[in-house]
Design a protein around this motif. Sequence first.
Motif, PDB file in Angstrom:
ATOM      1  N   GLN A 163       0.849  -1.194   0.000  1.00 49.48           N
ATOM      2  CA  GLN A 163       0.000   0.000   0.000  1.00 49.48           C
ATOM      3  C   GLN A 163       0.885   1.244   0.000  1.00 49.48           C
ATOM      4  OE1 GLN A 163      -2.690  -0.164   3.300  1.00 49.48           O
ATOM      5  NE2 GLN A 163      -3.824  -1.887   2.414  1.00 49.48           N
ATOM      6  N   LEU A 164       0.496   2.214  -0.805  1.00 49.90           N
ATOM      7  CA  LEU A 164       1.301   3.430  -0.961  1.00 49.90           C
ATOM      8  C   LEU A 164       0.477   4.670  -0.671  1.00 49.90           C
ATOM      9  CD1 LEU A 164       2.984   3.206  -4.501  1.00 49.90           C
ATOM     10  CD2 LEU A 164       4.050   2.697  -2.294  1.00 49.90           C
ATOM     11  N   ASN A 165       1.161   5.694  -0.206  1.00 48.79           N
ATOM     12  CA  ASN A 165       0.524   7.000  -0.096  1.00 48.79           C
ATOM     13  C   ASN A 165       1.615   8.062  -0.160  1.00 48.79           C
ATOM     14  OD1 ASN A 165      -1.545   8.847   0.225  1.00 48.79           O
ATOM     15  ND2 ASN A 165      -1.561   8.708   2.470  1.00 48.79           N
ATOM     16  N   SER A 166       1.209   9.300  -0.367  1.00 47.04           N
ATOM     17  CA  SER A 166       2.169  10.404  -0.265  1.00 47.04           C
ATOM     18  C   SER A 166       1.636  11.428   0.712  1.00 47.04           C
ATOM     19  CB  SER A 166       2.412  11.061  -1.624  1.00 47.04           C
ATOM     20  OG  SER A 166       3.289  12.170  -1.428  1.00 47.04           O
ATOM     21  N   LEU A 207      -6.233   9.576  12.015  1.00 44.12           N
ATOM     22  CA  LEU A 207      -6.375   8.651  10.881  1.00 44.12           C
ATOM     23  C   LEU A 207      -5.724   7.306  11.173  1.00 44.12           C
ATOM     24  CD1 LEU A 207      -5.574  10.957   7.834  1.00 44.12           C
ATOM     25  CD2 LEU A 207      -7.810  10.287   8.690  1.00 44.12           C
ATOM     26  N   ASP A 208      -4.813   7.302  12.127  1.00 39.29           N
ATOM     27  CA  ASP A 208      -4.052   6.098  12.457  1.00 39.29           C
ATOM     28  C   ASP A 208      -4.748   5.288  13.553  1.00 39.29           C
ATOM     29  OD1 ASP A 208      -1.749   4.729  11.704  1.00 39.29           O
ATOM     30  OD2 ASP A 208      -0.662   5.365  13.498  1.00 39.29           O
ATOM     31  N   SER A 209      -5.879   5.794  14.039  1.00 44.18           N
ATOM     32  CA  SER A 209      -6.570   5.137  15.158  1.00 44.18           C
ATOM     33  C   SER A 209      -7.024   3.733  14.773  1.00 44.18           C
ATOM     34  CB  SER A 209      -7.786   5.961  15.578  1.00 44.18           C
ATOM     35  OG  SER A 209      -8.593   5.193  16.444  1.00 44.18           O
ATOM     36  N   LYS A 210      -6.848   2.803  15.711  1.00 42.67           N
ATOM     37  CA  LYS A 210      -7.243   1.420  15.448  1.00 42.67           C
ATOM     38  C   LYS A 210      -8.649   1.139  16.001  1.00 42.67           C
ATOM     39  CE  LYS A 210      -2.998  -0.008  13.989  1.00 42.67           C
ATOM     40  NZ  LYS A 210      -2.345   1.280  13.823  1.00 42.67           N
ATOM     41  N   LEU A 211      -9.280   2.135  16.664  1.00 42.02           N
ATOM     42  CA  LEU A 211     -10.599   1.906  17.271  1.00 42.02           C
ATOM     43  C   LEU A 211     -11.637   1.590  16.191  1.00 42.02           C
ATOM     44  CD1 LEU A 211     -10.894   4.857  19.853  1.00 42.02           C
ATOM     45  CD2 LEU A 211     -10.537   2.422  20.349  1.00 42.02           C
ATOM     46  N   PRO A 212     -12.363   0.481  16.339  1.00 41.87           N
ATOM     47  CA  PRO A 212     -13.353   0.099  15.328  1.00 41.87           C
ATOM     48  C   PRO A 212     -14.396   1.196  15.104  1.00 41.87           C
ATOM     49  CG  PRO A 212     -13.072  -1.668  16.946  1.00 41.87           C
ATOM     50  CD  PRO A 212     -12.272  -0.511  17.432  1.00 41.87           C
ATOM     51  N   GLU A 213     -14.825   1.849  16.206  1.00 42.36           N
ATOM     52  CA  GLU A 213     -15.891   2.852  16.046  1.00 42.36           C
ATOM     53  C   GLU A 213     -15.415   4.100  15.293  1.00 42.36           C
ATOM     54  OE1 GLU A 213     -14.792   1.422  18.749  1.00 42.36           O
ATOM     55  OE2 GLU A 213     -14.541   2.787  20.455  1.00 42.36           O
ATOM     56  N   MET A 214     -14.076   4.253  15.183  1.00 37.03           N
ATOM     57  CA  MET A 214     -13.532   5.405  14.449  1.00 37.03           C
ATOM     58  C   MET A 214     -13.492   5.163  12.932  1.00 37.03           C
ATOM     59  SD  MET A 214     -12.467   8.186  16.029  1.00 37.03           S
ATOM     60  CE  MET A 214     -11.072   8.817  15.040  1.00 37.03           C
ATOM     61  N   GLN A 215     -13.569   3.903  12.539  1.00 36.51           N
ATOM     62  CA  GLN A 215     -13.271   3.570  11.146  1.00 36.51           C
ATOM     63  C   GLN A 215     -14.197   4.246  10.115  1.00 36.51           C
ATOM     64  OE1 GLN A 215     -10.221   2.398  10.713  1.00 36.51           O
ATOM     65  NE2 GLN A 215     -10.201   2.294  12.950  1.00 36.51           N
ATOM     66  N   PRO A 216     -15.543   4.272  10.343  1.00 39.08           N
ATOM     67  CA  PRO A 216     -16.401   4.953   9.351  1.00 39.08           C
ATOM     68  C   PRO A 216     -16.057   6.431   9.225  1.00 39.08           C
ATOM     69  CG  PRO A 216     -17.723   3.685  10.921  1.00 39.08           C
ATOM     70  CD  PRO A 216     -16.317   3.655  11.430  1.00 39.08           C
ATOM     71  N   LEU A 217     -15.746   7.053  10.365  1.00 41.25           N
ATOM     72  CA  LEU A 217     -15.399   8.471  10.372  1.00 41.25           C
ATOM     73  C   LEU A 217     -14.100   8.700   9.585  1.00 41.25           C
ATOM     74  CD1 LEU A 217     -16.756  10.834  11.751  1.00 41.25           C
ATOM     75  CD2 LEU A 217     -15.243  10.540  13.717  1.00 41.25           C
ATOM     76  N   ILE A 218     -13.137   7.809   9.793  1.00 42.02           N
ATOM     77  CA  ILE A 218     -11.856   7.913   9.087  1.00 42.02           C
ATOM     78  C   ILE A 218     -12.066   7.709   7.592  1.00 42.02           C
ATOM     79  CG2 ILE A 218      -9.623   6.760   8.761  1.00 42.02           C
ATOM     80  CD1 ILE A 218      -9.620   6.213  11.793  1.00 42.02           C
ATOM     81  N   ALA A 219     -12.921   6.755   7.245  1.00 41.65           N
ATOM     82  CA  ALA A 219     -13.141   6.451   5.830  1.00 41.65           C
ATOM     83  C   ALA A 219     -13.724   7.648   5.083  1.00 41.65           C
ATOM     84  CB  ALA A 219     -14.078   5.243   5.696  1.00 41.65           C
ATOM     85  N   ALA A 220     -14.515   8.468   5.786  1.00 42.92           N
ATOM     86  CA  ALA A 220     -15.161   9.606   5.115  1.00 42.92           C
ATOM     87  C   ALA A 220     -14.350  10.897   5.232  1.00 42.92           C
ATOM     88  CB  ALA A 220     -16.559   9.795   5.699  1.00 42.92           C
ATOM     89  N   ALA A 221     -13.203  10.844   5.890  1.00 45.43           N
ATOM     90  CA  ALA A 221     -12.402  12.060   6.111  1.00 45.43           C
ATOM     91  C   ALA A 221     -11.827  12.586   4.793  1.00 45.43           C
ATOM     92  CB  ALA A 221     -11.269  11.744   7.088  1.00 45.43           C
ATOM     93  N   PRO A 222     -11.499  13.887   4.734  1.00 48.95           N
ATOM     94  CA  PRO A 222     -10.869  14.422   3.523  1.00 48.95           C
ATOM     95  C   PRO A 222      -9.550  13.712   3.247  1.00 48.95           C
ATOM     96  CG  PRO A 222     -11.077  16.125   5.233  1.00 48.95           C
ATOM     97  CD  PRO A 222     -11.698  14.893   5.775  1.00 48.95           C
ATOM     98  N   GLN A 223      -9.156  13.677   1.989  1.00 42.94           N
ATOM     99  CA  GLN A 223      -7.933  12.952   1.628  1.00 42.94           C
ATOM    100  C   GLN A 223      -6.800  13.910   1.332  1.00 42.94           C
ATOM    101  OE1 GLN A 223      -8.553  10.025  -1.346  1.00 42.94           O
ATOM    102  NE2 GLN A 223     -10.343   9.166  -0.312  1.00 42.94           N
ATOM    103  N   PRO A 254      -5.079   6.241   0.702  1.00 46.90           N
ATOM    104  CA  PRO A 254      -4.986   7.643   1.141  1.00 46.90           C
ATOM    105  C   PRO A 254      -5.073   7.810   2.663  1.00 46.90           C
ATOM    106  CG  PRO A 254      -7.068   7.228   0.000  1.00 46.90           C
ATOM    107  CD  PRO A 254      -6.266   5.982  -0.121  1.00 46.90           C
ATOM    108  N   ARG A 255      -5.434   6.746   3.399  1.00 42.06           N
ATOM    109  CA  ARG A 255      -5.514   6.851   4.877  1.00 42.06           C
ATOM    110  C   ARG A 255      -4.186   6.486   5.530  1.00 42.06           C
ATOM    111  NH1 ARG A 255      -9.613   9.554   4.087  1.00 42.06           N
ATOM    112  NH2 ARG A 255     -11.059   8.507   2.720  1.00 42.06           N
ATOM    113  N   VAL A 267       4.998   7.273   1.698  1.00 43.23           N
ATOM    114  CA  VAL A 267       4.927   6.309   2.801  1.00 43.23           C
ATOM    115  C   VAL A 267       4.354   5.013   2.236  1.00 43.23           C
ATOM    116  CG1 VAL A 267       4.748   7.891   4.768  1.00 43.23           C
ATOM    117  CG2 VAL A 267       2.675   7.219   3.541  1.00 43.23           C
ATOM    118  N   PHE A 268       4.773   3.887   2.812  1.00 40.35           N
ATOM    119  CA  PHE A 268       4.232   2.612   2.319  1.00 40.35           C
ATOM    120  C   PHE A 268       4.215   1.563   3.413  1.00 40.35           C
ATOM    121  CE2 PHE A 268       8.207   0.234   2.064  1.00 40.35           C
ATOM    122  CZ  PHE A 268       9.163   1.232   1.949  1.00 40.35           C
ATOM    123  N   GLU A 269       3.385   0.574   3.228  1.00 40.34           N
ATOM    124  CA  GLU A 269       3.329  -0.577   4.134  1.00 40.34           C
ATOM    125  C   GLU A 269       3.079  -1.831   3.316  1.00 40.34           C
ATOM    126  OE1 GLU A 269       0.618  -0.441   7.465  1.00 40.34           O
ATOM    127  OE2 GLU A 269       1.711   1.211   8.396  1.00 40.34           O
TER     128      GLU A 269
END
Length: 425
Positions: A163-166, A207-223, A254-255, A267-269
């Motif tokens: 996975q890649l991002n800048s 954006l790096d939060s691992k909390l499950p309840e944060m995930q929908p919010l993170i998914a909709a965040a600006p990129q 992008p996350r 950045v990559f993983e």
Amino acid sequence: MNKKITGIRGMSDLLPDETPLWQFVEGVLRRIAAGYGYREFRVPVVERSELFKRSIGEVTDIVEKEMYTFEDRNGESLTLRPEGTAGIVRAAIENGLLHNQKQKLWYTGPMFRYEKPQKGRYRQFHQFDVEVFGYDGPDIDAELILMTARMWQELGIKDVELQLNSLGTPASRTAYRDRLVEYFAAHRDSLDDENRDRLHRNPLRLLDSKLPEMQPLIAAAPQLTDSLDTVSAEHFAGLQELLTAAGVVFSLNPRLVRGLDYYTRTVFEWVTDKLGAQGAVCAGGRYDGLVEQLGGRPTPAIGWAMGLERLIEMVKLAETPVPAGNPDVYLVAVGEAAGRQALLLAEDLRTALPQYGIEVNAGGGSFKSQFKRADKSGARLAVILGADELANEQAGLKNLRHETEQQTVAWQDLIAAIDGELTTD
Ligand code: ATP
Ligand code: MG
């Protein structure tokens, strides 16, 4: 009996049965890194606490809650390294390695983080890392990734995905930061205390939060990709072109922001779904501002780190054949005189045949019990000395893998006979 003293939670003992696999994996990584022209750099596992605070960032999981920090007898605050980059940059500056020079480096060793121990997550864990200084272009980003892809190939690892991002320049990050604060502030009520606290101090961390309840919010965040500056966008496009040309498959995420503050641009993983929740096997990125931040001259830099425990798990799952690292020859010697002679004979054999491992039976025992140990040692060949052999200056030779007759060989012919038996085996 005295009370036993136990080891520390989250810090594993690596048993002798497991070390051949580790040595194999480390050997492959070292050989490939050296082959690409990277040189090993060794630095201490303890550094001043200030180093990690200034490089990793005050508002990160690592610095806020994972560091092993203590005062030495002088009252100075020291920390067991939670990652390697900071120490490498510190040492490269201090030893003048970055002055009018470029560097391609690798290192390996233990890292320490006070995390909740679980499968794939330990308090002492090991990394193999590379770091490169003085190269600006996307070609070196591509090289680092190609090197990891080759490592997977030689280790037999298949189920990993790139996975890649800048993250852009610090300026485009700042612009992005403002958009993120605005976005998350509008959803303040859905944040837990920790993330609410971080909202203004370090919003990228959300954006790096691992909390499950944060995930929908993170998914909709600006990129961030939407506010990337032109130079970073070109760099990123260049990297993608090179990877595509080399046949490396990747996806854009992008996350992906990484848990440390010093990253810029790439950045990559490498992630897997085979290891449960702990899916990141290798992670890295550019940190063009870090050398300057730690007191050096501005120097572009990029690196990655592999988690060896997770990598080893992947190699086990792939069932890659691993050299066992056992002796080739086991000397069986029954009786005190034969035992003494065996020690001397073994030294002669080791001198003449340095390519083979030669174990001598220690602690006496009958033929039967010594043969049992010989089998268990993994040796392919037993050399046998008893009273008769000793008297005739001979030795028995028995192949432990094949059901062939035992041979009798004169001492002066023994070296050639052992070599012959092991090379035709
Ligand atoms: P994670 O998201 O799993 O916490 P991280 O982003 O904190 O990982 P890095 O700082 O990038 O990890 O470290 C590089 C690699 O080291 C990770 O990809 C992972 O393979 C490994 N690693 C990190 N922390 C641990 C740990 N506590 N135990 C074992 N391996 C680890
Ligand atoms: Mg972590």
